[in-house]
Design an enzyme around this catalytic site. Structure first.
Site, short mmCIF file in Angstrom:
data_model
loop_
_atom_site.label_atom_id
_atom_site.label_comp_id
_atom_site.label_asym_id
_atom_site.label_seq_id
_atom_site.Cartn_x
_atom_site.Cartn_y
_atom_site.Cartn_z
N ASP A 1 -35.35 -7.69 -10.21
CA ASP A 1 -35.30 -7.70 -11.68
C ASP A 1 -34.72 -9.04 -12.13
OD1 ASP A 1 -36.19 -4.98 -11.94
OD2 ASP A 1 -34.19 -4.37 -11.27
N LEU A 2 -35.55 -9.88 -12.72
CA LEU A 2 -35.19 -11.26 -13.03
C LEU A 2 -33.93 -11.33 -13.89
CD1 LEU A 2 -35.99 -14.25 -12.83
CD2 LEU A 2 -37.33 -13.93 -14.92
N ASP A 3 -32.95 -12.09 -13.43
CA ASP A 3 -31.70 -12.35 -14.15
C ASP A 3 -30.93 -11.08 -14.47
OD1 ASP A 3 -32.20 -15.08 -14.13
OD2 ASP A 3 -33.20 -15.07 -16.06
N GLU A 4 -31.13 -10.03 -13.70
CA GLU A 4 -30.42 -8.78 -13.94
C GLU A 4 -29.65 -8.30 -12.72
OE1 GLU A 4 -32.72 -5.71 -15.74
OE2 GLU A 4 -33.64 -7.03 -17.23
#
Length: 220
Positions: free
Chosen positions: A163-166
């Site tokens: 999950d991108l940037d999470e």
């Protein structure tokens, strides 16, 4: 000791665990693109023994920072990437990581999104986000911040996940700014915050002070 810990404590609790030994120095791979700020900072801190690790190699999708890596006598590999060659390039990176016995991958402003398959096969990956997550995600966060007239900017170091940037956040910090500062000045201030935040996160991981629970971390 490991067997006893596994059978008597970890398995009954269904816990994930690992044991590290002080006589083994962690090996780190740094991935970069064109911005040298975090690469220089991490390499200098490692030379000054602020980071308990060995930088095994530097990997980039451009050749721009080869001289920067060579100035610290670090092996440098330039592996260009396109949308069509992404699987092959990531396979090459994974092969280098395996051959150099890497324990941790640090994305020091590596401006590519890693695939889920890569993250499954790679050791832990720490990323520096040039913004105070979750606000101002995506491209040109400093320009977004300038347009909104914010009074604080920051940086976030986190574990990279699908999950991108999470991914779980390890370290964050902020710097106060004013309306009189231009986007370029925000970039300058932001770079200072980024390198400090990334160094803190990497050091915490190397010192085994980070406990991950779901989407959160506890940093001891």
């Amino acid at each position: 000791m490991e067997t006893s810990f596994a059978t008597q404590i970890a398995e009954p609790l269904q816990g994930d665990w690992s044991i590290g030994y002080d006589d083994r120095v962690a090996r780190v791979a740094i991935m970069v693109t064109k911005d040298p700020t975090c690469l220089y900072d991490l390499a200098l801190r490692q030379k000054q023994r602020e980071l308990p690790c060995e930088i095994a190699l530097v990997i980039s999708n451009h050749a721009a920072l080869e001289a920067a890596a060579q100035s610290f006598r670090l092996p440098f590999y330039a592996l260009p990437i396109t949308k069509e060659t992404k699987p092959q390039q990531e396979a090459q990176v994974l092969d280098l990581i395996k051959r150099h016995d890497v324990d941790l991958v640090v994305l020091a402003r590596y401006m590519q999104v890693l695939s889920d398959d890569f993250l499954v096969k790679a050791p832990p990956v720490i990323n520096i986000h040039h913004g105070f997550l979750p606000a101002f995600q995506g491209a040109k966060p400093y320009h977004q911040a300038h347009a909104r007239g914010v009074k604080l900017i920051g940086a976030t170091a986190h574990y990279a996940t699908k999950d991108l940037d999470e991914g779980p956040i390890i370290e964050q910090d902020v710097e106060r700014i004013t309306h009189a500062m231009s986007p370029d000045e925000l970039v300058r201030v932001g770079r200072d915050v980024e390198r400090v935040v990334l160094a803190r996160a990497v050091r915490a991981h190397l010192e085994r002070r980070v406990i991950v629970e779901g989407r959160r971390t506890f940093v001891l």
